[in-house]
Design an enzyme around this catalytic site. Structure first.
Site, PDB file in Angstrom:
ATOM      1  N   GLU A  67       5.804   0.171   6.383  1.00 16.12           N
ATOM      2  CA  GLU A  67       6.060  -1.196   5.941  1.00 16.12           C
ATOM      3  C   GLU A  67       7.534  -1.450   5.666  1.00 16.12           C
ATOM      4  OE1 GLU A  67       3.580   0.671   4.787  1.00 16.12           O
ATOM      5  OE2 GLU A  67       1.753  -0.428   5.314  1.00 16.12           O
ATOM      6  N   HIS A 136      -6.814  -2.530  -2.395  1.00 13.12           N
ATOM      7  CA  HIS A 136      -6.938  -3.509  -1.313  1.00 13.12           C
ATOM      8  C   HIS A 136      -7.098  -4.932  -1.842  1.00 13.12           C
ATOM      9  CE1 HIS A 136      -7.841   0.121   0.968  1.00 13.12           C
ATOM     10  NE2 HIS A 136      -7.767  -0.560   2.085  1.00 13.12           N
TER      11      HIS A 136
HETATM   12  C1  LIG Z   1       0.814   1.719   2.583  1.00 13.61           C
HETATM   13  C2  LIG Z   1      -0.426   1.454   3.366  1.00 13.61           C
HETATM   14  N1  LIG Z   1      -0.362   0.701   4.482  1.00 13.61           N
HETATM   15  C3  LIG Z   1      -1.463   0.424   5.190  1.00 13.61           C
HETATM   16  C4  LIG Z   1      -2.687   0.898   4.799  1.00 13.61           C
HETATM   17  C5  LIG Z   1      -3.946   0.560   5.600  1.00 13.61           C
HETATM   18  N2  LIG Z   1      -4.450   1.761   6.271  1.00 13.61           N
HETATM   19  C6  LIG Z   1      -5.460   2.488   5.751  1.00 13.61           C
HETATM   20  S1  LIG Z   1      -5.775   3.874   6.638  1.00 13.61           S
HETATM   21  C7  LIG Z   1      -4.572   3.495   7.772  1.00 13.61           C
HETATM   22  C8  LIG Z   1      -4.327   4.430   8.927  1.00 13.61           C
HETATM   23  C9  LIG Z   1      -3.999   5.827   8.490  1.00 13.61           C
HETATM   24  O1  LIG Z   1      -3.892   6.671   9.588  1.00 13.61           O
HETATM   25  P1  LIG Z   1      -3.682   8.227   9.435  1.00 13.61           P
HETATM   26  O2  LIG Z   1      -2.570   8.500   8.489  1.00 13.61           O
HETATM   27  O3  LIG Z   1      -3.546   8.795  10.801  1.00 13.61           O
HETATM   28  O4  LIG Z   1      -5.003   8.789   8.741  1.00 13.61           O
HETATM   29  P2  LIG Z   1      -6.486   8.701   9.278  1.00 13.61           P
HETATM   30  O5  LIG Z   1      -7.050   7.410   8.787  1.00 13.61           O
HETATM   31  O6  LIG Z   1      -6.458   8.818  10.755  1.00 13.61           O
HETATM   32  O7  LIG Z   1      -7.174   9.846   8.635  1.00 13.61           O
HETATM   33  C10 LIG Z   1      -3.953   2.290   7.443  1.00 13.61           C
HETATM   34  C11 LIG Z   1      -2.904   1.658   8.240  1.00 13.61           C
HETATM   35  C12 LIG Z   1      -2.715   1.673   3.621  1.00 13.61           C
HETATM   36  N3  LIG Z   1      -3.866   2.185   3.156  1.00 13.61           N
HETATM   37  N4  LIG Z   1      -1.580   1.938   2.934  1.00 13.61           N
END
Ligand SMILES: Cc1ncc(C[n+]2csc(CCOP(=O)(O)OP(=O)(O)O)c2C)c(N)n1
Ligand SMILES: Cc1ncc(C[n+]2csc(CCOP(=O)(O)OP(=O)(O)O)c2C)c(N)n1
Ligand SMILES: [Mg+2]
Ligand SMILES: [Mg+2]
Lengths: 332, 360, 332, 360
Positions: A67, A136
């Site tokens: 972000e 959220h």
């Molecule tokens: C700071 C922040 N930005 C956006 C989100 C929304 N979000 C939740 S999970 C996710 C993807 C995470 O991907 P990864 O780190 O690869 O972990 P995975 O879900 O694949 O285990 C996002 C963008 C969040 N939780 N926190």
């Protein structure tokens, strides 16, 4: 830029948001949409649904999960001739970008005496009530309205959502565009196709009344309206103002109404302390002191973190609480 | 860089040993322990999805496909170590000793879900991506300062590597020689965003070079590789040799969460192919069979035990006393401020239906 | 923990801050001081002067230039038995750590029903008036008071600085400790050696008066006092309240005074919109509506970014502006 | 890693060429251009310090010792490129075409200091550390999108590498193949914090490996190395080959800013030794002399020209019309909001001494 308000379609708020982006993407080459999952996935709420298909990856693109990075980059793009519309997935995840917004997006015009400007829109769904996991569901608009150089808007209806979003994209300054996710799909409304604008800074009178002024915005509008309808039945008539813009607030709309009713109830979902409701209170203090017949009542979220969704219905202001507040200002 | 950081595998897809030197470490007892735990957490995970579908819990984040990562790494920990999971790592937390009940309560929107059993150092799931990494560094640093041999492990995904907190966490850990293991589960997607849109590098392990700490790339579907490499990294940490970054290459079969539709952004056939070819459980089963250690009855028993345990936890969750909404106010500070006190009073009165509630 | 208030020394605010840290470092093994340049350099304002020499690198240490990182690490330490006192070099550089404070430090107790707690102190010099470069002069306390789970304090005198800092370090919850850098060395005061506490949440009545209530804190205290002294000469007597704690605000002190005077002037250096002054206003609205003889006057920083130092004296509230406000509430 | 990222030098301390292959590139014209610019910016810098001491400007951040970094890199830019400096890089901005007057106004607390000459793409100095990196990525990305061959350069220090924005900037640039050069001046200190407390790595260049982009480590006191390596990196950027991280190893002789006392945290003798042994200007002078290109009169002339130019700028600054405090309000938005309008009115009235100012 002609206004092609020929046709109308029934849209939800989230569809109206999409339509607003589509309208500007079509009309203005400089507009660019990006953020996490806005591409193929069309956004986790589908707010950018099909936009990548329509406008290509160069105009609608996924970014890394970053972000601060992508808001920072958006500032660089905005300074260099583009108009970025970025999506923060939930308002609760905007905090990593807080420094970029606070020290750069909002200040660059002032710092450079207008030499560099940041026509940037940051869209973010906000608020509780959709049974989402922790963090959220934040409603922290107040930490942005206290940031000079940034405008903050928050529509409560499909029509306003599209019109305000277009206004935000056309605004020469950065705008935080808050989308009440609880209302994303809760109702439909006729929305003109093509371009139109709902001006930033103008409140919307939702209902005329004589006894009490009720001030609200975003996801609290239906809650307030429910209370007001009930009070109507009890013979209490309310003037209802949907602020729509949280900075700069429509002072005249507030003053006019409060000077008529002398009694005010403010409803917002954010924590009471430091909430935007207090800015409304300050406007009333400054403009309408002698008209006040009762202390202002604020119906707000509590001074507690937005709880787990098991409690969110208890945390959120209810029509019942609003009715009590209306009764209280009347009985005072 | 892929050459410099090859994916280390101890078992191939057919369950054959590829790391001959370590053959003696792969005991029957260990293999069965892994298997049993993986069956257990997969059972839980499948239940989680179906509970969500039935509306009995809220949004749920499944980890199916990543069982070897979570079981292998969690079993490498010692009793007093610290665990910092993300929202997808309850397979790891339950293996480390979190209660199934509390994990279910978490997904059912209850604060109890963030509370680990007494004495178990398990942090609440990190929701804002990558923020848990600095926490782990701090907790690990505190152990070092106290002079213990305890270490911390922190879980995060491929997407999380793009956040500033990933970088700040690893840098600080390297400077402080903090006893922490950064355990990355690279499942190739951050929701819909594939790895090649997330970073230019082909590996995550190589990011360790930016901090002069070891970077290890392992097959995350090979529970042995996971277990022994995590053990090694923890050993180093305990010995004052600082942090390690482990990249466990894996795959989630299903959706990001139950609110997600993976078909929107990827061909789910790939998940099906992986399920048959590189599934962590199947692979271990093949190994057990190759070794002649697999016992059908035993396996069925474990499955049944797991189902019973999970069902019991679900029942416990559903019987769990209704949340007390006063809790919204009760834990904000050690002593509630006057504002919280007043808000709580008002709130409880309106809850009780007392019409005078708002009359101060 | 005995209170050894035997001797006194004349200290400036910044020295009192150092002395507060020294007292707790001496008394409590778990206390740890860190941040950028706090070690050998003793902090850019010398607030940690000689502490590393005295307590060693293991207790007083430099960190990488990494606010999110070291505040995040401090949370992990606090959860694991330490009591970190971290220095943010200037409040304007706290924003990279905003997410860690907002989503973790302030919420961890609530999220875990008290299982994990964060006894953490974040110290930050704040405010304009020292001819510092851009971004070094922010006064954004309001974006922290709107964050449930965090206490915010702001001393205006050496005695309060030490006593409040010790209280903050002993508080079981996270405290943001704001230091008015403009006043760091502007005056000296007798400060007890050894340990004492100024309780968090209690305002300080600086002067008793009958006509107008003046509410201020931090670096605005001398400005308000100057105005009040001038008004004294004109026969206007002011009740002056130094809030000292910005969350939770001392409601009773405000109510008591406003119910006596009926006229209020609030002075703060932060932007008016969304400022903590509005929380004070809300308290007056809620507690003392019928006592008010005039609208509350707020003398604040403007809704503009804190300007370059060439303008900072224009930006900051002046005694003259405060006097005008006092006159205005009187003449109303 | 120091082996993998050796410090590249074209001239040794005695001004002898160490990179024979490039000897033909080291023309007299170029060498003199560098020299002249370095004299110019050093003159400015020394004036800056003395102006601050005399109270004629505010806190000032000197760059003495880092002249080769700033001149070499700035001269490598093309007219329409973008520059994103930190607070210590006005040597670079003035070389790229910023006006001395505005730079002085910046240090004198005037907004004009953030305004570059028309058509010159120079961002205001980045004060919050590392925040300028993502800006540069965005601006560079925009150039790429417009299809130009323009690139961006962004300056930052060793300390800045610890911030999340460093990481997020480099990662995004690598994913987007943004035409940007990350120019790090490693002067070994972040205020008082030495590099070994800032990071575990011995080089900054190696951090490029975390993004699969080129990392180049150069002698930052060798203006030729700086110039040609920056040129190469810019070339790559223009050709769509993405970003480069350059680590220019250097030293600041003096204080962090005029508000800092370096004797508190380091032995200033080291600065004195470096001044005699590795000074960028002295080294270039030695080279010119070795080549027989050095002309005493010419050098004296340049020095005098620089002094005159700087003095003239100082005079201009001191003659500069007093700031209009209304500017506090004038540039917050394109159109001031009613709040700003009201606040400005009130403010101007009180400024004018109108006692009715606060009567609304
Ligand atoms: C700071 C922040 N930005 C956006 C989100 C929304 N979000 C939740 S999970 C996710 C993807 C995470 O991907 P990864 O780190 O690869 O972990 P995975 O879900 O694949 O285990 C996002 C963008 C969040 N939780 N926190
Ligand atoms: C976010 C942030 N934190 C802290 C500071 C205070 N500060 C100003 S300069 C500096 C050190 C920077 O060191 P480095 O990046 O090496 O650059 P140098 O000053 O050596 O050129 C610090 C900590 C700041 N400006 N911004
Ligand atoms: Mg992933
Ligand atoms: Mg440096």
């Amino acid at each position: 830029m002609e206004s092609t308000v020929a046709n109308k379609q029934k849209l939800t708020i989230v569809q109206a948001v999409t339509d607003g982006m589509r309208t500007k993407l079509t009309e203005d080459e400089r507009v660019l949409v990006f953020g996490e999952d806005v591409g193929k996935n069309g956004g986790v709420f589908r707010a950018t649904d099909k936009l990548q298909e329509e406008f290509g990856e160069a105009r609608v693109m996924d970014t890394p999960l970053s972000e601060a990075g992508f808001v920072g980059a958006a500032i660089g793009m905005a300074v260099n001739g583009l108009i970025p519309v970025v999506e923060i997935q939930f308002l609760g995840f905007i905090y990593p970008a807080y420094e970029q917004i606070m020290t750069h997006a909002s200040r660059l015009r002032a710092r450079t005496m207008g030499h560099y400007t940041v026509p940037l829109v940051i869209r973010a769904p906000y608020g509780a009530g959709v049974r989402a996991p922790e963090i959220h569901s934040d409603s922290t608009e107040a930490i942005f309205t206290h940031m000079p150089g940034l405008k903050v808007v928050c529509p409560s209806s499909p029509y306003d959502a599209k019109g305000l979003l277009i206004a935000a994209i056309e605004d020469p300054d950065p705008v935080l565009f808050l989308e009440p996710m609880k209302c994303y799909r809760s109702s439909r409304e006729e929305v003109p196709t093509g371009k139109y604008v709902v001006p930033i800074g103008e409140a919307n009178k939702l209902q005329d009344g004589e006894d009490v002024t009720v001030i609200c915005w975003g996801a609290m509008v239906p809650v307030a309206m429910k209370a007001v309808k009930e009070m109507d039945k009890k013979g209490v008539s309310c003037d209802v103002i949907d602020l729509r813009t949280l900075y700069p607030i429509d002072k005249d709309a507030i003053a006019e109404s409060v000077q008529k009713t002398g009694r005010t109830v403010i409803v917002h979902e954010a924590h009471g302390t430091g909430g935007v409701g207090n800015d409304v209170l300050a406007i009333i203090n400054d403009t309408s002191f002698l008209y006040q017949k009762a202390p202002v009542e604020r119906v707000t979220g509590f001074d507690a973190p937005v709880p787990f969704f098991g409690f969110e219905d208890d945390y959120l202001p209810t029509a019942e609480r609003v009715m009590h507040a209306i009764e209280k200002v009347i009985k005072f | 860089m892929e050459k410099q950081f090859p994916i280390q595998t101890w078992l191939d897809g057919n369950g054959n040993i590829t790391a001959d030197d370590y053959e003696n470490s792969l005991t029957e007892e260990l293999a069965k322990r892994f298997y049993r735990h993986m069956v257990r957490i997969r059972t839980f995970d499948q239940k989680g999805i179906s509970l969500q579908r039935q509306g009995r819990i809220g949004t749920y984040a499944p980890f199916e496909g990543q069982e070897a990562c979570q079981v292998g790494s969690a079993l490498a920990l010692e009793e007093n170590d610290w665990m910092f999971p993300s929202y997808r790592d309850h397979g790891a937390t339950m293996t480390f000793g979190h209660t199934l009940l509390n994990i279910l309560l978490f997904w059912n929107g209850r604060n109890e879900g963030c509370v680990p059993p007494k004495g178990k150092n398990i942090f609440p799931p990190g929701i804002p991506i990558a923020t848990q990494l600095p926490h782990a560094v701090g907790a690990a640093f505190a152990e070092k300062k106290k002079g213990t041999k305890n270490a911390a492990i922190v879980y995060f995904g491929d997407g999380a590597t793009s956040e500033g907190d990933f970088h700040e966490g690893l840098n600080m850990a390297s400077v402080f020689d903090a006893p922490v293991v950064f355990f990355n589960q690279n499942n190739h997607y951050a929701i819909s965003v594939p790895m090649d849109k997330q970073m230019k590098t082909k590996t995550i392990a190589q990011k360790a070079l930016a901090y002069d700490i070891p970077g290890v790339r392992i097959d995350g579907n090979d529970v042995f590789a996971v277990y022994f490499e995590t053990l090694k990294a923890l050993e180093k940490a305990r010995n004052g040799e600082g942090p390690t970054l482990i990249e466990a290459v894996t795959w989630r079969y299903g959706a990001h969460t139950t609110a997600d539709d993976p078909a929107k952004y990827r061909n789910q056939e790939e998940s099906e192919i992986r399920r048959t070819q590189t599934d962590p459980l199947t692979r271990l089963e093949r190994f057990l069979k190759n070794k002649g250690w697999f016992n059908e009855t035993e396996a069925v028993n474990w499955q049944e035990e797991a189902s019973k345990e999970v069902d019991a936890a679900v029942e416990e969750m559903e019987q769990f006393p209704a949340a007390d909404p006063a809790d919204i106010f009760n834990y904000v500070f050690a002593e509630p401020t006057w504002i919280l006190h007043a808000q709580k009073e008002q709130f409880l009165q309106v809850k009780k239906g007392d019409p005078s509630w708002n009359q101060q």
